[in-house]
Design an enzyme around this catalytic site. Structure first.
Site, PDB file in Angstrom:
ATOM      1  N   HIS A   1       0.829  -1.215   0.000  1.00  0.00           N
ATOM      2  CA  HIS A   1       0.000   0.000   0.000  1.00  0.00           C
ATOM      3  C   HIS A   1       0.856   1.255   0.000  1.00  0.00           C
ATOM      4  O   HIS A   1       1.935   1.286   0.612  1.00  0.00           O
ATOM      5  CB  HIS A   1      -1.006  -0.004   1.156  1.00  0.00           C
ATOM      6  CG  HIS A   1      -0.419   0.101   2.537  1.00  0.00           C
ATOM      7  ND1 HIS A   1      -0.268   1.299   3.181  1.00  0.00           N
ATOM      8  CD2 HIS A   1       0.027  -0.847   3.396  1.00  0.00           C
ATOM      9  CE1 HIS A   1       0.246   1.088   4.390  1.00  0.00           C
ATOM     10  NE2 HIS A   1       0.450  -0.202   4.541  1.00  0.00           N
TER      11      HIS A   1
ATOM     12  N   ASP B   1      -0.646   4.378   0.664  1.00  0.00           N
ATOM     13  CA  ASP B   1      -1.203   5.419   1.535  1.00  0.00           C
ATOM     14  C   ASP B   1      -0.540   5.332   2.912  1.00  0.00           C
ATOM     15  O   ASP B   1       0.101   4.337   3.247  1.00  0.00           O
ATOM     16  CB  ASP B   1      -2.728   5.300   1.647  1.00  0.00           C
ATOM     17  CG  ASP B   1      -3.187   4.005   2.326  1.00  0.00           C
ATOM     18  OD1 ASP B   1      -2.538   2.965   2.086  1.00  0.00           O
ATOM     19  OD2 ASP B   1      -4.183   4.028   3.069  1.00  0.00           O
TER      20      ASP B   1
ATOM     21  N   ASP C   1       6.029   1.973   6.664  1.00  0.00           N
ATOM     22  CA  ASP C   1       4.663   1.450   6.506  1.00  0.00           C
ATOM     23  C   ASP C   1       3.948   2.231   5.414  1.00  0.00           C
ATOM     24  O   ASP C   1       3.360   3.244   5.683  1.00  0.00           O
ATOM     25  CB  ASP C   1       3.935   1.563   7.849  1.00  0.00           C
ATOM     26  CG  ASP C   1       2.509   1.051   7.763  1.00  0.00           C
ATOM     27  OD1 ASP C   1       2.185   0.330   6.820  1.00  0.00           O
ATOM     28  OD2 ASP C   1       1.708   1.406   8.657  1.00  0.00           O
TER      29      ASP C   1
ATOM     30  N   GLU D   1      -5.328   1.331   2.340  1.00  0.00           N
ATOM     31  CA  GLU D   1      -5.120   0.303   3.371  1.00  0.00           C
ATOM     32  C   GLU D   1      -5.328   0.866   4.762  1.00  0.00           C
ATOM     33  O   GLU D   1      -5.929   0.218   5.621  1.00  0.00           O
ATOM     34  CB  GLU D   1      -3.693  -0.271   3.257  1.00  0.00           C
ATOM     35  CG  GLU D   1      -3.503  -1.593   4.016  1.00  0.00           C
ATOM     36  CD  GLU D   1      -3.080  -1.443   5.471  1.00  0.00           C
ATOM     37  OE1 GLU D   1      -3.097  -2.443   6.195  1.00  0.00           O
ATOM     38  OE2 GLU D   1      -2.738  -0.313   5.897  1.00  0.00           O
ATOM     39  N   GLU D   2      -4.867   2.077   4.979  1.00  0.00           N
ATOM     40  CA  GLU D   2      -4.948   2.650   6.325  1.00  0.00           C
ATOM     41  C   GLU D   2      -6.377   3.029   6.705  1.00  0.00           C
ATOM     42  O   GLU D   2      -6.644   3.378   7.861  1.00  0.00           O
ATOM     43  CB  GLU D   2      -4.019   3.875   6.447  1.00  0.00           C
ATOM     44  CG  GLU D   2      -2.540   3.577   6.168  1.00  0.00           C
ATOM     45  CD  GLU D   2      -1.846   2.740   7.255  1.00  0.00           C
ATOM     46  OE1 GLU D   2      -2.532   2.297   8.192  1.00  0.00           O
ATOM     47  OE2 GLU D   2      -0.622   2.533   7.130  1.00  0.00           O
TER      48      GLU D   2
END
Ligand code: ZN
Length: 461
Positions: free
Chosen positions: A98, A100, A131, A164-165
Protein backbone atom coordinates in the site's frame (compact mmCIF):
# COMPACT_ATOMS: atom_id res chain seq x y z
CA UNK A 1 14.70 -28.88 -14.16
CA UNK A 2 12.23 -26.22 -13.08
CA UNK A 3 13.17 -22.61 -13.49
CA UNK A 4 14.68 -21.12 -10.37
CA UNK A 5 15.96 -24.43 -9.03
CA UNK A 6 19.39 -25.93 -9.52
CA UNK A 7 22.32 -24.34 -11.25
CA UNK A 8 20.42 -22.55 -13.99
CA UNK A 9 18.09 -21.11 -11.39
CA UNK A 10 20.86 -19.97 -9.06
CA UNK A 11 22.74 -18.35 -11.93
CA UNK A 12 19.62 -16.41 -12.83
CA UNK A 13 19.02 -15.46 -9.21
CA UNK A 14 22.64 -14.28 -9.00
CA UNK A 15 22.16 -12.13 -12.09
CA UNK A 16 18.99 -10.59 -10.64
CA UNK A 17 20.79 -9.94 -7.32
CA UNK A 18 23.65 -8.17 -9.12
CA UNK A 19 21.17 -6.03 -10.98
CA UNK A 20 19.27 -5.13 -7.80
CA UNK A 21 22.50 -4.17 -5.99
CA UNK A 22 23.63 -1.97 -8.84
CA UNK A 23 20.28 -0.20 -8.68
CA UNK A 24 20.29 0.51 -4.94
CA UNK A 25 20.67 4.29 -5.36
CA UNK A 26 17.70 4.27 -7.74
CA UNK A 27 15.59 2.35 -5.25
CA UNK A 28 16.38 4.89 -2.58
CA UNK A 29 15.48 7.69 -4.98
CA UNK A 30 12.12 6.02 -5.68
CA UNK A 31 11.44 5.70 -1.95
CA UNK A 32 12.19 9.37 -1.42
CA UNK A 33 9.86 10.28 -4.31
CA UNK A 34 7.08 8.23 -2.75
CA UNK A 35 7.53 9.81 0.69
CA UNK A 36 7.35 13.30 -0.86
CA UNK A 37 3.71 12.54 -1.74
CA UNK A 38 1.62 13.10 1.41
CA UNK A 39 -0.68 10.17 0.69
CA UNK A 40 -2.89 10.41 3.78
CA UNK A 41 -5.95 8.37 2.91
CA UNK A 42 -7.85 9.42 6.04
CA UNK A 43 -7.83 13.06 4.91
CA UNK A 44 -9.92 13.99 1.84
CA UNK A 45 -7.69 17.06 1.36
CA UNK A 46 -5.00 14.68 0.09
CA UNK A 47 -7.00 13.14 -2.77
CA UNK A 48 -4.82 14.80 -5.41
CA UNK A 49 -1.64 13.63 -3.66
CA UNK A 50 -2.94 10.06 -3.59
CA UNK A 51 -3.80 10.22 -7.29
CA UNK A 52 -0.39 11.65 -8.16
CA UNK A 53 1.39 8.94 -6.19
CA UNK A 54 -0.71 6.23 -7.86
CA UNK A 55 0.19 7.63 -11.29
CA UNK A 56 3.87 7.70 -10.34
CA UNK A 57 3.71 4.05 -9.29
CA UNK A 58 1.81 2.97 -12.41
CA UNK A 59 4.39 4.74 -14.58
CA UNK A 60 7.17 3.03 -12.64
CA UNK A 61 5.59 -0.40 -13.12
CA UNK A 62 5.27 0.23 -16.87
CA UNK A 63 8.86 1.40 -17.03
CA UNK A 64 10.15 -1.80 -15.43
CA UNK A 65 8.11 -3.97 -17.78
CA UNK A 66 4.67 -4.65 -16.33
CA UNK A 67 1.30 -3.87 -17.83
CA UNK A 68 -0.07 -1.44 -15.28
CA UNK A 69 -3.17 0.66 -14.80
CA UNK A 70 -4.56 3.00 -12.19
CA UNK A 71 -8.08 2.04 -11.15
CA UNK A 72 -10.14 4.88 -9.76
CA UNK A 73 -12.69 2.75 -7.97
CA UNK A 74 -11.75 3.98 -4.53
CA UNK A 75 -13.87 6.38 -2.52
CA UNK A 76 -10.70 8.25 -1.66
CA UNK A 77 -7.76 6.87 -3.59
CA UNK A 78 -7.18 4.75 -6.70
CA UNK A 79 -5.39 1.46 -6.58
CA UNK A 80 -2.74 0.42 -9.06
CA UNK A 81 -2.66 -2.99 -10.69
CA UNK A 82 0.14 -4.51 -12.72
CA UNK A 83 0.78 -7.86 -14.34
CA UNK A 84 3.52 -9.86 -16.01
CA UNK A 85 2.12 -13.18 -17.17
CA UNK A 86 4.65 -14.54 -19.64
CA UNK A 87 5.54 -17.77 -17.89
CA UNK A 88 2.80 -20.19 -18.98
CA UNK A 89 2.28 -23.01 -16.51
CA UNK A 90 4.27 -21.31 -13.73
CA UNK A 91 2.52 -20.16 -10.54
CA UNK A 92 0.92 -16.73 -10.39
CA UNK A 93 2.15 -14.66 -7.44
CA UNK A 94 0.15 -11.66 -6.31
CA UNK A 95 2.21 -8.94 -4.63
CA UNK A 96 0.16 -6.63 -2.44
CA UNK A 97 1.40 -3.39 -0.89
CA UNK A 98 0.00 0.00 0.00
CA UNK A 99 1.11 3.52 -0.81
CA UNK A 100 -1.20 5.42 1.53
CA UNK A 101 0.00 6.49 4.96
CA UNK A 102 -1.29 7.48 8.38
CA UNK A 103 -1.67 11.21 9.13
CA UNK A 104 1.62 12.76 10.21
CA UNK A 105 0.22 14.51 13.31
CA UNK A 106 1.75 17.79 14.53
CA UNK A 107 4.86 18.89 12.64
CA UNK A 108 6.47 19.87 15.96
CA UNK A 109 6.60 16.23 17.04
CA UNK A 110 8.95 15.40 14.14
CA UNK A 111 12.68 16.08 14.06
CA UNK A 112 12.41 16.71 10.30
CA UNK A 113 9.46 17.35 7.99
CA UNK A 114 7.36 14.17 7.63
CA UNK A 115 7.03 14.56 3.87
CA UNK A 116 10.56 15.77 3.12
CA UNK A 117 12.55 12.56 3.38
CA UNK A 118 15.98 12.70 4.92
CA UNK A 119 18.62 10.01 5.20
CA UNK A 120 20.55 10.03 8.46
CA UNK A 121 22.10 7.41 10.70
CA UNK A 122 21.41 4.63 8.23
CA UNK A 123 17.67 5.34 8.06
CA UNK A 124 15.31 7.01 5.63
CA UNK A 125 13.03 9.25 7.69
CA UNK A 126 9.52 10.31 6.71
CA UNK A 127 5.87 9.35 7.04
CA UNK A 128 5.33 6.05 5.27
CA UNK A 129 9.05 5.18 5.14
CA UNK A 130 8.44 1.87 6.90
CA UNK A 131 4.66 1.45 6.51
CA UNK A 132 4.61 0.59 3.74
CA UNK A 133 6.57 2.55 1.13
CA UNK A 134 10.04 1.25 2.00
CA UNK A 135 8.89 -2.35 2.04
CA UNK A 136 7.02 -1.78 -1.20
CA UNK A 137 10.16 -0.41 -2.83
CA UNK A 138 12.08 -3.53 -1.75
CA UNK A 139 9.48 -5.66 -3.53
CA UNK A 140 9.48 -3.46 -6.63
CA UNK A 141 13.28 -3.43 -6.80
CA UNK A 142 13.33 -7.23 -6.73
CA UNK A 143 10.70 -7.47 -9.44
CA UNK A 144 12.57 -4.92 -11.55
CA UNK A 145 15.78 -6.91 -11.17
CA UNK A 146 14.12 -10.09 -12.42
CA UNK A 147 12.38 -8.33 -15.31
CA UNK A 148 15.68 -6.80 -16.41
CA UNK A 149 17.49 -10.13 -16.39
CA UNK A 150 15.23 -12.40 -18.43
CA UNK A 151 12.06 -12.34 -16.34
CA UNK A 152 11.12 -14.07 -13.08
CA UNK A 153 10.39 -17.80 -12.98
CA UNK A 154 6.85 -17.01 -11.81
CA UNK A 155 4.02 -14.93 -13.18
CA UNK A 156 3.35 -11.73 -11.31
CA UNK A 157 0.35 -9.65 -10.45
CA UNK A 158 0.73 -6.50 -8.39
CA UNK A 159 -1.87 -4.55 -6.44
CA UNK A 160 -0.89 -1.31 -4.78
CA UNK A 161 -3.61 -0.14 -2.43
CA UNK A 162 -4.24 3.53 -1.71
CA UNK A 163 -6.76 2.87 1.08
CA UNK A 164 -5.12 0.30 3.37
CA UNK A 165 -4.95 2.65 6.32
CA UNK A 166 -8.71 3.22 6.09
CA UNK A 167 -9.54 -0.46 5.73
CA UNK A 168 -9.23 -1.01 1.94
CA UNK A 169 -12.93 -0.37 1.19
CA UNK A 170 -12.65 -0.34 -2.62
CA UNK A 171 -10.49 -3.44 -2.98
CA UNK A 172 -12.53 -5.37 -0.45
CA UNK A 173 -15.72 -4.50 -2.36
CA UNK A 174 -14.19 -6.14 -5.43
CA UNK A 175 -12.92 -9.31 -3.76
CA UNK A 176 -16.17 -11.33 -3.68
CA UNK A 177 -16.42 -10.97 -7.49
CA UNK A 178 -12.97 -12.62 -7.78
CA UNK A 179 -11.71 -10.21 -10.43
CA UNK A 180 -8.96 -11.44 -12.74
CA UNK A 181 -6.40 -8.97 -11.38
CA UNK A 182 -6.55 -10.71 -7.99
CA UNK A 183 -6.42 -14.29 -9.21
CA UNK A 184 -3.25 -15.97 -8.02
CA UNK A 185 -1.83 -19.15 -6.55
CA UNK A 186 -0.18 -17.27 -3.73
CA UNK A 187 -0.05 -13.72 -2.40
CA UNK A 188 3.06 -12.07 -0.97
CA UNK A 189 2.92 -9.08 1.35
CA UNK A 190 5.81 -7.12 2.84
CA UNK A 191 4.07 -4.97 5.45
CA UNK A 192 5.19 -6.53 8.71
CA UNK A 193 8.27 -6.34 10.87
CA UNK A 194 11.27 -8.41 11.83
CA UNK A 195 12.27 -9.17 15.41
CA UNK A 196 15.43 -7.12 14.97
CA UNK A 197 17.78 -6.17 12.15
CA UNK A 198 19.30 -9.67 12.11
CA UNK A 199 16.20 -11.77 12.71
CA UNK A 200 13.55 -11.95 10.00
CA UNK A 201 10.02 -13.05 10.83
CA UNK A 202 7.51 -14.87 8.69
CA UNK A 203 4.17 -13.79 10.11
CA UNK A 204 1.98 -16.82 10.73
CA UNK A 205 -1.26 -15.01 11.47
CA UNK A 206 -3.01 -11.67 11.78
CA UNK A 207 -5.79 -10.69 14.13
CA UNK A 208 -9.10 -9.50 12.73
CA UNK A 209 -10.57 -6.20 13.74
CA UNK A 210 -13.99 -4.86 14.69
CA UNK A 211 -14.20 -1.12 15.29
CA UNK A 212 -17.34 0.17 17.00
CA UNK A 213 -18.56 3.50 18.35
CA UNK A 214 -20.57 3.77 21.54
CA UNK A 215 -22.66 6.95 21.87
CA UNK A 216 -24.41 7.79 25.11
CA UNK A 217 -26.92 10.65 25.06
CA UNK A 218 -29.26 11.94 27.75
CA UNK A 219 -30.43 15.45 28.50
CA UNK A 220 -31.53 17.70 25.66
CA UNK A 221 -28.59 20.01 26.29
CA UNK A 222 -25.53 20.42 28.54
CA UNK A 223 -26.79 20.97 32.08
CA UNK A 224 -25.58 23.30 34.81
CA UNK A 225 -23.63 21.05 37.16
CA UNK A 226 -24.88 22.88 40.26
CA UNK A 227 -28.49 22.92 39.19
CA UNK A 228 -28.67 19.30 38.01
CA UNK A 229 -25.59 17.52 39.36
CA UNK A 230 -26.56 14.47 41.40
CA UNK A 231 -30.13 14.38 40.07
CA UNK A 232 -29.75 12.92 36.57
CA UNK A 233 -27.86 10.12 34.80
CA UNK A 234 -24.78 11.74 33.30
CA UNK A 235 -23.77 10.49 29.84
CA UNK A 236 -20.04 10.79 30.62
CA UNK A 237 -20.37 8.86 33.86
CA UNK A 238 -22.58 6.20 32.25
CA UNK A 239 -20.14 5.86 29.36
CA UNK A 240 -17.26 5.29 31.78
CA UNK A 241 -19.27 2.67 33.66
CA UNK A 242 -20.19 0.90 30.43
CA UNK A 243 -16.58 0.90 29.21
CA UNK A 244 -15.36 -0.29 32.61
CA UNK A 245 -17.87 -3.14 32.54
CA UNK A 246 -16.16 -4.64 29.47
CA UNK A 247 -13.30 -6.12 31.50
CA UNK A 248 -12.97 -7.93 34.77
CA UNK A 249 -10.40 -6.45 37.17
CA UNK A 250 -7.98 -9.24 36.25
CA UNK A 251 -7.99 -8.18 32.60
CA UNK A 252 -10.24 -10.84 31.09
CA UNK A 253 -13.01 -9.56 28.82
CA UNK A 254 -16.31 -9.69 30.75
CA UNK A 255 -18.69 -9.76 27.77
CA UNK A 256 -20.74 -12.97 27.86
CA UNK A 257 -19.97 -15.14 24.83
CA UNK A 258 -16.86 -13.18 23.83
CA UNK A 259 -14.55 -16.19 24.15
CA UNK A 260 -17.07 -18.79 22.91
CA UNK A 261 -15.44 -19.27 19.50
CA UNK A 262 -11.86 -18.76 20.66
CA UNK A 263 -9.79 -21.90 20.64
CA UNK A 264 -6.85 -21.99 23.03
CA UNK A 265 -3.54 -21.77 21.18
CA UNK A 266 -2.03 -25.17 20.33
CA UNK A 267 0.67 -26.24 22.84
CA UNK A 268 3.21 -26.31 19.98
CA UNK A 269 2.29 -22.73 19.11
CA UNK A 270 2.64 -21.66 22.73
CA UNK A 271 6.03 -23.36 22.94
CA UNK A 272 7.18 -21.62 19.74
CA UNK A 273 5.96 -18.24 20.97
CA UNK A 274 7.72 -18.74 24.30
CA UNK A 275 10.95 -19.71 22.55
CA UNK A 276 11.01 -17.26 19.64
CA UNK A 277 8.70 -14.45 20.71
CA UNK A 278 9.75 -11.51 22.90
CA UNK A 279 9.81 -11.85 26.67
CA UNK A 280 7.38 -9.59 28.53
CA UNK A 281 10.24 -7.27 29.36
CA UNK A 282 11.37 -6.99 25.76
CA UNK A 283 7.82 -6.65 24.49
CA UNK A 284 7.00 -3.82 26.92
CA UNK A 285 10.26 -1.86 26.62
CA UNK A 286 9.36 0.11 23.44
CA UNK A 287 6.18 1.22 25.25
CA UNK A 288 8.25 2.49 28.17
CA UNK A 289 6.43 0.09 30.50
CA UNK A 290 7.57 -2.34 33.16
CA UNK A 291 4.26 -4.04 33.69
CA UNK A 292 1.72 -5.41 31.23
CA UNK A 293 -1.95 -6.07 31.90
CA UNK A 294 -4.44 -8.39 30.28
CA UNK A 295 -5.96 -11.84 30.18
CA UNK A 296 -4.45 -13.95 32.98
CA UNK A 297 -2.44 -17.02 32.07
CA UNK A 298 -0.84 -15.56 28.96
CA UNK A 299 2.38 -13.75 28.17
CA UNK A 300 2.17 -10.18 26.90
CA UNK A 301 3.09 -11.36 23.41
CA UNK A 302 0.37 -14.04 23.45
CA UNK A 303 -2.19 -11.49 24.62
CA UNK A 304 -1.25 -9.21 21.75
CA UNK A 305 -1.23 -11.86 19.01
CA UNK A 306 -3.13 -15.12 19.57
CA UNK A 307 -5.70 -13.87 22.10
CA UNK A 308 -8.57 -11.48 21.38
CA UNK A 309 -8.82 -8.07 23.02
CA UNK A 310 -11.20 -5.18 23.57
CA UNK A 311 -9.29 -1.91 23.30
CA UNK A 312 -10.50 1.60 24.10
CA UNK A 313 -9.19 3.87 21.35
CA UNK A 314 -11.07 7.09 22.17
CA UNK A 315 -13.17 8.68 24.92
CA UNK A 316 -14.96 11.96 24.40
CA UNK A 317 -17.15 14.12 26.57
CA UNK A 318 -16.78 17.80 27.20
CA UNK A 319 -18.72 20.78 28.46
CA UNK A 320 -17.49 23.83 30.32
CA UNK A 321 -18.04 23.14 34.02
CA UNK A 322 -21.32 21.51 33.12
CA UNK A 323 -22.81 18.06 32.62
CA UNK A 324 -22.10 17.09 28.98
CA UNK A 325 -25.30 15.93 27.31
CA UNK A 326 -23.46 13.30 25.30
CA UNK A 327 -20.37 11.12 25.48
CA UNK A 328 -18.66 8.82 23.04
CA UNK A 329 -16.20 5.93 23.11
CA UNK A 330 -14.50 4.19 20.21
CA UNK A 331 -13.57 0.59 20.76
CA UNK A 332 -11.18 -1.52 18.70
CA UNK A 333 -11.82 -5.20 19.14
CA UNK A 334 -9.08 -7.55 17.96
CA UNK A 335 -10.30 -10.95 16.86
CA UNK A 336 -8.59 -14.31 16.53
CA UNK A 337 -9.44 -17.24 14.24
CA UNK A 338 -12.85 -18.68 15.07
CA UNK A 339 -14.36 -15.31 16.03
CA UNK A 340 -16.69 -13.55 13.63
CA UNK A 341 -17.18 -9.77 13.75
CA UNK A 342 -21.00 -10.04 13.53
CA UNK A 343 -21.22 -12.51 16.42
CA UNK A 344 -18.94 -10.43 18.61
CA UNK A 345 -20.92 -7.30 17.78
CA UNK A 346 -24.14 -8.99 18.93
CA UNK A 347 -22.53 -10.15 22.17
CA UNK A 348 -21.23 -6.66 22.85
CA UNK A 349 -24.62 -5.05 22.09
CA UNK A 350 -26.39 -7.44 24.48
CA UNK A 351 -23.80 -6.80 27.20
CA UNK A 352 -24.21 -3.03 26.97
CA UNK A 353 -28.00 -3.02 26.58
CA UNK A 354 -28.42 -4.61 30.03
CA UNK A 355 -26.39 -1.88 31.68
CA UNK A 356 -27.88 1.38 30.49
CA UNK A 357 -29.78 3.24 33.24
CA UNK A 358 -33.01 5.09 32.60
CA UNK A 359 -32.57 8.67 31.49
CA UNK A 360 -29.83 8.02 28.94
CA UNK A 361 -29.71 6.17 25.62
CA UNK A 362 -26.78 4.18 24.31
CA UNK A 363 -26.19 3.39 20.66
CA UNK A 364 -23.55 1.02 19.36
CA UNK A 365 -22.50 1.51 15.73
CA UNK A 366 -20.18 -0.78 13.78
CA UNK A 367 -17.56 1.28 11.95
CA UNK A 368 -15.36 -1.34 10.34
CA UNK A 369 -14.55 -4.99 10.46
CA UNK A 370 -12.22 -7.54 8.95
CA UNK A 371 -11.58 -11.17 9.70
CA UNK A 372 -8.44 -12.77 11.15
CA UNK A 373 -5.94 -14.72 9.07
CA UNK A 374 -3.81 -17.75 9.75
CA UNK A 375 -1.12 -19.12 7.45
CA UNK A 376 -0.89 -22.86 6.89
CA UNK A 377 2.73 -23.56 7.83
CA UNK A 378 2.76 -26.69 5.65
CA UNK A 379 2.32 -24.53 2.56
CA UNK A 380 5.43 -25.02 0.40
CA UNK A 381 5.86 -21.25 0.13
CA UNK A 382 6.85 -21.21 3.82
CA UNK A 383 9.88 -23.41 3.10
CA UNK A 384 10.62 -21.31 0.00
CA UNK A 385 10.62 -18.17 2.15
CA UNK A 386 13.03 -19.88 4.53
CA UNK A 387 15.41 -20.74 1.70
CA UNK A 388 15.18 -17.15 0.43
CA UNK A 389 15.89 -15.61 3.80
CA UNK A 390 18.73 -17.81 5.01
CA UNK A 391 21.50 -16.64 2.61
CA UNK A 392 20.63 -12.98 3.31
CA UNK A 393 20.31 -13.03 7.11
CA UNK A 394 22.30 -16.17 7.87
CA UNK A 395 19.23 -17.77 9.38
CA UNK A 396 15.68 -18.77 8.48
CA UNK A 397 12.83 -16.53 9.62
CA UNK A 398 11.14 -17.00 12.97
CA UNK A 399 7.55 -18.14 12.58
CA UNK A 400 5.55 -15.72 14.73
CA UNK A 401 2.05 -14.25 14.68
CA UNK A 402 1.30 -10.54 14.53
CA UNK A 403 -1.39 -8.74 16.51
CA UNK A 404 -2.17 -6.36 13.67
CA UNK A 405 -4.68 -6.62 10.84
CA UNK A 406 -4.31 -6.35 7.07
CA UNK A 407 -7.94 -6.43 5.87
CA UNK A 408 -7.08 -7.46 2.32
CA UNK A 409 -5.21 -10.57 3.48
CA UNK A 410 -8.04 -12.06 5.53
CA UNK A 411 -10.57 -11.28 2.80
CA UNK A 412 -8.42 -12.80 0.06
CA UNK A 413 -8.24 -16.05 2.03
CA UNK A 414 -11.96 -15.99 2.85
CA UNK A 415 -13.24 -15.19 -0.64
CA UNK A 416 -10.73 -16.90 -2.94
CA UNK A 417 -8.89 -19.29 -0.63
CA UNK A 418 -5.63 -17.58 -1.57
CA UNK A 419 -2.88 -17.89 1.01
CA UNK A 420 -0.61 -14.98 1.77
CA UNK A 421 3.05 -15.15 2.64
CA UNK A 422 3.69 -12.33 5.11
CA UNK A 423 7.38 -11.54 4.94
CA UNK A 424 8.21 -7.99 5.98
CA UNK A 425 11.34 -5.99 6.71
CA UNK A 426 10.28 -3.30 9.19
CA UNK A 427 11.96 -3.01 12.59
CA UNK A 428 10.19 -2.70 15.94
CA UNK A 429 11.54 0.85 16.39
CA UNK A 430 10.59 2.17 12.94
CA UNK A 431 7.95 4.38 14.65
CA UNK A 432 5.21 3.46 12.24
CA UNK A 433 1.97 5.44 12.77
CA UNK A 434 4.03 7.77 15.05
CA UNK A 435 6.33 10.80 14.69
CA UNK A 436 9.82 10.26 13.22
CA UNK A 437 8.85 7.19 11.22
CA UNK A 438 11.85 5.64 9.51
CA UNK A 439 13.05 2.67 7.53
CA UNK A 440 16.57 1.26 7.76
CA UNK A 441 18.66 1.25 4.60
CA UNK A 442 19.79 -2.23 5.67
CA UNK A 443 16.13 -3.30 5.64
CA UNK A 444 15.72 -1.86 2.16
CA UNK A 445 18.79 -3.70 0.88
CA UNK A 446 18.28 -7.00 2.64
CA UNK A 447 14.57 -6.88 1.92
CA UNK A 448 15.28 -6.46 -1.77
CA UNK A 449 17.78 -9.34 -1.79
CA UNK A 450 15.35 -11.57 0.08
CA UNK A 451 12.54 -10.79 -2.39
CA UNK A 452 14.86 -11.49 -5.34
CA UNK A 453 15.65 -14.90 -3.87
CA UNK A 454 12.03 -15.52 -2.93
CA UNK A 455 10.84 -15.20 -6.54
CA UNK A 456 13.60 -17.56 -7.60
CA UNK A 457 12.48 -20.09 -4.99
CA UNK A 458 8.78 -19.75 -5.76
CA UNK A 459 9.52 -20.58 -9.39
CA UNK A 460 10.98 -23.89 -8.26
CA UNK A 461 7.84 -24.99 -6.40
ZN1 ZN B 1 0.94 -1.05 6.39
Amino acid sequence: MPLGGGRTGSARTAAALRHARARRPRSLALLRDLIRHPTVSADPAHRADLRACAELLAAHLRRIGLDAVTVRAGRVAPYVTGAWLRRPGAPVVLVYGHYDVQPAGPRSAWATHPFRPTVRGGYVHGRGAGDDKGQLVAQLAAIEAWLATGGPPVNLRIVLDGEEEIGSPALRDHLPGRPAFLRADLAVVSDTRMRDAHTPVLVTGLRGSLAVRLDVTGPATDLHAGAYGGAVAEPAQVLCALVASLHRPDGRVAVAGFYDDVRPPHPDTRARLARDGPTDQRFLAPAGLRYGHGEPGHSAFERATVRPAVVVTALQAAARAAVPHRARADLGIRLVPGQRPATVFRALSAHLAQRVPRGVRARLTPLFSCGPYRMDLRDPSVAAASRATTPVFGRPPLLLPSGGSIPFVGDLAATAGTRTLLLGFGLPDDNIHAPDERFALSSLHRGTDTCVRLYGELGAL
